[in-house]
Design a protein around this motif. Structure first.
Motif, mmCIF file in Angstrom:
data_model
loop_
_atom_site.group_PDB
_atom_site.id
_atom_site.type_symbol
_atom_site.label_atom_id
_atom_site.label_comp_id
_atom_site.label_asym_id
_atom_site.label_seq_id
_atom_site.Cartn_x
_atom_site.Cartn_y
_atom_site.Cartn_z
ATOM 1 N N VAL A 1 1.060 11.185 2.532
ATOM 2 C CA VAL A 1 0.204 10.304 1.713
ATOM 3 C C VAL A 1 0.903 8.975 1.450
ATOM 4 O O VAL A 1 0.272 7.909 1.484
ATOM 5 N N ALA A 2 2.191 9.028 1.193
ATOM 6 C CA ALA A 2 2.935 7.795 0.914
ATOM 7 C C ALA A 2 2.897 6.854 2.120
ATOM 8 O O ALA A 2 2.735 5.636 1.969
ATOM 9 N N LEU A 3 3.042 7.416 3.309
ATOM 10 C CA LEU A 3 2.983 6.587 4.516
ATOM 11 C C LEU A 3 1.595 5.947 4.663
ATOM 12 O O LEU A 3 1.468 4.770 5.016
ATOM 13 N N GLN A 4 0.561 6.731 4.388
ATOM 14 C CA GLN A 4 -0.797 6.180 4.436
ATOM 15 C C GLN A 4 -0.991 5.103 3.376
ATOM 16 O O GLN A 4 -1.742 4.144 3.560
ATOM 17 N N THR A 5 -0.311 5.286 2.242
ATOM 18 C CA THR A 5 -0.430 4.319 1.161
ATOM 19 C C THR A 5 0.085 2.951 1.599
ATOM 20 O O THR A 5 -0.506 1.915 1.283
ATOM 21 N N VAL A 6 1.197 2.952 2.329
ATOM 22 C CA VAL A 6 1.745 1.678 2.814
ATOM 23 C C VAL A 6 0.716 0.969 3.690
ATOM 24 O O VAL A 6 0.462 -0.236 3.534
ATOM 25 N N ASP A 7 0.111 1.714 4.593
ATOM 26 C CA ASP A 7 -0.889 1.108 5.476
ATOM 27 C C ASP A 7 -2.073 0.570 4.672
ATOM 28 O O ASP A 7 -2.592 -0.508 4.953
ATOM 29 N N LEU A 8 -2.471 1.336 3.664
ATOM 30 C CA LEU A 8 -3.620 0.929 2.848
ATOM 31 C C LEU A 8 -3.330 -0.387 2.121
ATOM 32 O O LEU A 8 -4.115 -1.340 2.200
ATOM 33 N N VAL A 9 -2.215 -0.447 1.411
ATOM 34 C CA VAL A 9 -1.973 -1.618 0.564
ATOM 35 C C VAL A 9 -1.520 -2.834 1.376
ATOM 36 O O VAL A 9 -1.715 -3.974 0.942
ATOM 37 N N ALA A 10 -0.928 -2.588 2.548
ATOM 38 C CA ALA A 10 -0.512 -3.730 3.377
ATOM 39 C C ALA A 10 -1.729 -4.490 3.905
ATOM 40 O O ALA A 10 -1.644 -5.682 4.190
ATOM 41 N N GLY A 11 -2.860 -3.818 3.988
ATOM 42 C CA GLY A 11 -4.059 -4.464 4.486
ATOM 43 C C GLY A 11 -4.925 -5.093 3.416
ATOM 44 O O GLY A 11 -6.007 -5.613 3.713
ATOM 45 N N LEU A 12 -4.469 -5.079 2.180
ATOM 46 C CA LEU A 12 -5.276 -5.634 1.098
ATOM 47 C C LEU A 12 -5.296 -7.157 1.145
ATOM 48 O O LEU A 12 -4.295 -7.787 1.487
ATOM 49 N N ASP A 13 -6.442 -7.698 0.799
ATOM 50 C CA ASP A 13 -6.556 -9.146 0.699
ATOM 51 C C ASP A 13 -5.837 -9.588 -0.580
ATOM 52 O O ASP A 13 -6.177 -9.145 -1.675
ATOM 53 N N THR A 14 -4.849 -10.435 -0.434
ATOM 54 C CA THR A 14 -3.970 -10.772 -1.552
ATOM 55 C C THR A 14 -4.030 -12.259 -1.865
ATOM 56 O O THR A 14 -3.957 -13.076 -0.946
ATOM 57 N N PRO A 15 -4.145 -12.619 -3.135
ATOM 58 C CA PRO A 15 -4.103 -14.043 -3.479
ATOM 59 C C PRO A 15 -2.801 -14.689 -2.998
ATOM 60 O O PRO A 15 -1.744 -14.060 -3.023
ATOM 61 N N GLN A 16 -2.917 -15.928 -2.570
ATOM 62 C CA GLN A 16 -1.723 -16.651 -2.133
ATOM 63 C C GLN A 16 -1.039 -17.281 -3.337
ATOM 64 O O GLN A 16 -1.629 -18.098 -4.039
ATOM 65 N N PHE A 17 0.153 -16.861 -3.605
ATOM 66 C CA PHE A 17 0.914 -17.433 -4.718
ATOM 67 C C PHE A 17 2.379 -17.196 -4.427
ATOM 68 O O PHE A 17 2.782 -16.073 -4.146
ATOM 69 N N GLU A 18 3.153 -18.260 -4.458
ATOM 70 C CA GLU A 18 4.582 -18.123 -4.185
ATOM 71 C C GLU A 18 5.386 -18.537 -5.398
ATOM 72 O O GLU A 18 5.159 -19.600 -5.965
ATOM 73 N N ARG A 19 6.279 -17.683 -5.778
ATOM 74 C CA ARG A 19 7.203 -18.018 -6.858
ATOM 75 C C ARG A 19 8.559 -18.345 -6.241
ATOM 76 O O ARG A 19 8.882 -17.867 -5.154
ATOM 77 N N ASP A 20 9.291 -19.144 -6.944
ATOM 78 C CA ASP A 20 10.605 -19.549 -6.435
ATOM 79 C C ASP A 20 11.639 -19.225 -7.498
ATOM 80 O O ASP A 20 12.245 -20.110 -8.092
ATOM 81 N N GLY A 21 11.799 -17.963 -7.752
ATOM 82 C CA GLY A 21 12.684 -17.572 -8.840
ATOM 83 C C GLY A 21 13.787 -16.649 -8.376
ATOM 84 O O GLY A 21 13.816 -16.186 -7.236
ATOM 85 N N ARG A 22 14.664 -16.366 -9.307
ATOM 86 C CA ARG A 22 15.832 -15.543 -9.034
ATOM 87 C C ARG A 22 15.450 -14.062 -9.056
ATOM 88 O O ARG A 22 14.750 -13.605 -9.965
ATOM 89 N N LEU A 23 15.901 -13.321 -8.070
ATOM 90 C CA LEU A 23 15.692 -11.876 -8.014
ATOM 91 C C LEU A 23 17.016 -11.175 -8.299
ATOM 92 O O LEU A 23 18.071 -11.626 -7.834
ATOM 93 N N VAL A 24 16.943 -10.080 -9.035
ATOM 94 C CA VAL A 24 18.160 -9.329 -9.379
ATOM 95 C C VAL A 24 17.895 -7.833 -9.184
ATOM 96 O O VAL A 24 16.829 -7.332 -9.564
ATOM 97 N N ALA A 25 18.858 -7.157 -8.582
ATOM 98 C CA ALA A 25 18.737 -5.705 -8.372
ATOM 99 C C ALA A 25 20.127 -5.115 -8.187
ATOM 100 O O ALA A 25 21.115 -5.851 -8.038
ATOM 101 N N LEU A 26 20.188 -3.807 -8.192
ATOM 102 C CA LEU A 26 21.426 -3.137 -7.804
ATOM 103 C C LEU A 26 21.493 -3.059 -6.276
ATOM 104 O O LEU A 26 20.460 -3.030 -5.599
ATOM 105 N N ARG A 27 22.702 -3.006 -5.786
ATOM 106 C CA ARG A 27 22.909 -2.805 -4.350
ATOM 107 C C ARG A 27 24.068 -1.838 -4.181
ATOM 108 O O ARG A 27 25.139 -2.017 -4.765
ATOM 109 N N HIS A 28 23.815 -0.803 -3.386
ATOM 110 C CA HIS A 28 24.807 0.261 -3.168
ATOM 111 C C HIS A 28 25.319 0.150 -1.734
ATOM 112 O O HIS A 28 24.577 -0.257 -0.836
#
Lengths: 441, 185
Positions: free
Chosen positions: A199-226
């Motif tokens: 189901v998760a794999l199908q979910t990726v296909d489903l949401v990747a095909g969604l029509d998405t508003p165009q909006f770009e942010r130019d901000g800082r991203l922060v996360a952990l990295r292992h």
């Protein structure tokens, strides 16, 4: 003002309130200050009260703290437990059994699955498909809703087994768990997780095909990295502009500030810049650590670069992480060997304890000072939503001019959809929001 | 033992909506929502403890905390529910007893707190859609004012506990006879 009026048609100053309702894990509203068609201020007003928890844990033992902080959030209690338990173990120098580490990662996978499935299918997907709610969507797309519920159920089942119960789990202890888990118990998760992965794999296909508003942010991203894993329980704090520091050292780069319109402290970089956490930040900063199945799913979408800049694509990042968490959970089950002891032995004592982990919504940081009796003397708990708040406000201020010419109702929906893209705890409230426009000029 | 189907369904239907005792009564699941350590959010749990030993034989209490779709899907066919929750949109301590459908329709002002990320109406509606049949029952809600962790019941909510218990008992009696015959077996 009527629903069909546009915000730009209103004369003078406008205060656009998207008023929230009371929710324990997320009370909030949005206030946009518009003057002559220009958005001057965007205030995301959050009424959560994590400060109370910081006071409530004072005088408590580490194990008591782990149970108490689980109560901060009904959706991601494991994140609070994991961050606290790692902090105490690091501060007290406790070595844990590798099997315990694997179990904790499996527990965290459960929470990611449950939280992401809820958000993708029941909170965010209706926005993209033009439905006012999951219920309305279910009438036409019942299979999608049932798929989401099945995924969520699988995540809950993991948390319930390992955590002792699905909401506010109780089994996590300093050094390990309150009990051991037999192979057969863990193996019982294999079948539902195998189905969930599909189901998760199908979910990726489903949401990747969604029509998405165009909006770009130019901000800082922060996360952990292992070094070798997709970030969850451990890693170094990294950013899109080159930051790299130990998980214990969050305070050397970031700080919390009081703002007048929110009960939650806002975290920013020490230079005052906002930053964004969460699935899009993780995919961008640690995408090369995804499980091979998740990495392949992400590659199929061709959206990795867009995920980094367009908040609406966070739904794709979340779906990819659903694949990552289910695939990794299966791997952990296959490799599971019970620990020699449910929990390592340890002695209470004084220490400074700090740690960061990755909650479904982003990096979460805890710091504790333990006194001579090993009781908490001071605590700092920094949840993801309070860290994301400033970045969300900046993005809303940048985005809002695009909707000022839309009818009020549609403008409200667009703004709510953007808010939901960040999956703040106030997503609880955003499904109930009513837009009121007050002419303050 | 599986009960025999009614000999005369038409006659039995006449009992729907009545609160009488006897063979036409159904199992009633009392779903207790809220967190007992969060002030007024714990009012349903307090009421459940107080009422626990004095429930009629066809009612059973289930502590659910956050009301989830799966909690409603777990209600057996033929059973009815009484959901007990703290709510906003009511005066502090005000107790209301509503049919479940009332919260989807005209009672939108009352907002039970424990369905969490989804609105109560969505949880109920999705459960009914997946079950393929209505969830029969009522919700008893108490107007709450304090939700802080570790705090006790606020004064107006504490004072309203007898009214809450009475409303729960009344709702159980009411729903025990409201499930249509064809739903019961």
């Amino acid at each position: 003002m009527h629903d069909t009026d546009t915000l730009a048609e209103s004369s003078g100053d406008l205060s656009v309130d998207i008023a929230g309702l009371t929710r324990v894990e997320g009370e909030g509203s949005l206030r946009l200050q518009v003057r002559n068609g220009v958005v001057e201020q965007a205030h995301l007003e959050i009424f959560e009260a994590p400060r109370y928890f910081e006071r409530l844990v004072v005088g408590r033992t580490p194990d008591e703290v782990i149970d108490i902080v689980a109560r901060i959030c009904g959706i991601c209690p494991v994140a609070y437990q994991m961050t606290a338990v790692h902090a105490f173990e690091h501060g007290l120098g406790i070595e844990i059994d590798p099997a315990v580490r694997a179990l904790r990662r499996l527990l965290y996978c459960g929470e990611w699955i449950e939280s992401h499935a809820l958000h993708v299918y029941l909170l965010h997907l209706p926005d993209f498909l033009g439905y006012p709610s999951a219920l309305e969507m279910a009438h036409d797309r019942r299979a999608a809703v049932e798929a989401g519920l099945a995924l969520k159920r699988t995540g809950n089942r993991i948390v319930e087994l390992i955590g002792g119960r699905a909401i506010h789990p109780v089994s996590v202890r300093v050094g390990g768990f309150s009990r051991s888990f037999r192979r057969t118990e863990i193996a019982a998760l294999r079948q539902p997780l195998t189905a969930a992965l599909e189901v998760a794999l199908q979910t990726v296909d489903l949401v990747a095909g969604l029509d998405t508003p165009q909006f770009e942010r130019d901000g800082r991203l922060v996360a952990l990295r292992h070094p070798s894993e997709y970030p969850m329980n451990e890693g170094r704090i990294v950013s899109s502009d080159g930051l790299d520091l130990a998980a214990t050292d969050w305070r050397s780069e970031f700080s919390e500030q009081q703002v007048a319109w929110s009960n939650a402290l806002q975290a920013r970089g020490r230079d005052g810049r906002p930053y964004l956490l969460g699935p899009a930040a993780r995919i961008t900063l640690a995408g090369d650590r995804l499980h091979p199945m998740a990495a392949a799913a992400l590659a199929r979408t061709g959206l990795a670069a867009e995920i980094a800049v367009n908040p609406y694509r966070s739904i794709v990042a979340r779906a990819v992480e659903l694949v990552d968490a289910t695939a990794e959970a299966l791997d952990l089950i296959e490799a599971y060997e019970p620990p020699h002891e449910p929990a390592a032995r340890w002695r209470p004592g004084p220490c400074s304890a700090a740690w960061a982990t990755e909650a479904p919504r982003g990096l979460i940081f805890h710091a504790y000072e333990l006194d001579d009796q090993g009781l908490v003397a001071r605590a700092q708990i920094v949840p993801p939503t309070s860290q994301n708040q400033a970045a969300i406000e900046a993005d809303l201020a940048a985005f809002a001019p695009r909707v000022l010419d839309l009818p009020q109702r549609e403008a409200t929906l667009r703004i709510e959809q953007l808010i939901r893209s960040y999956d703040p705890c106030i997503s609880c409230a955003t499904h109930f929001l009513d837009l009121t426009v007050e002419n303050v000029g | 033992m599986t009960p025999h189907p009614p000999a005369n369904p038409v006659d039995e239907r006449a009992a729907i909506g009545q609160s009488g005792a006897g063979p036409q009564r159904v199992v009633v699941e009392v779903l207790v929502c809220g967190s007992p350590d969060r002030a007024d959010d714990g009012a349903p749990s307090v009421a459940a403890r107080m009422i626990g030993d004095h429930l009629s034989g066809d009612a059973r209490v289930r502590i659910v905390g956050q009301l989830d779709i799966d909690d409603l899907l777990a209600v057996p066919a033929g059973a009815a529910v009484v959901i007990v929750d703290a709510a906003t949109g009511l005066r502090p301590g005000q107790v209301v007893d509503l049919p479940l459908t009332g919260l989807i329709g005209g009672q939108g002002r009352v907002r039970p707190r424990s369905s969490h990320a989804l609105a109560f109406a969505e949880v109920l509606g999705l459960a009914e859609l997946i079950r393929g049949r209505p969830v029969w029952g009522r919700i008893v809600a108490i107007g709450a004012v304090e939700f802080g962790l570790g705090a006790g019941l606020s004064r107006p909510v504490a004072a309203a506990m007898p009214a809450l218990i009475q409303a729960i008992r009344g709702a159980i009696e009411q729903v025990a006879g409201m499930v249509p015959i064809e739903e019961r077996f």
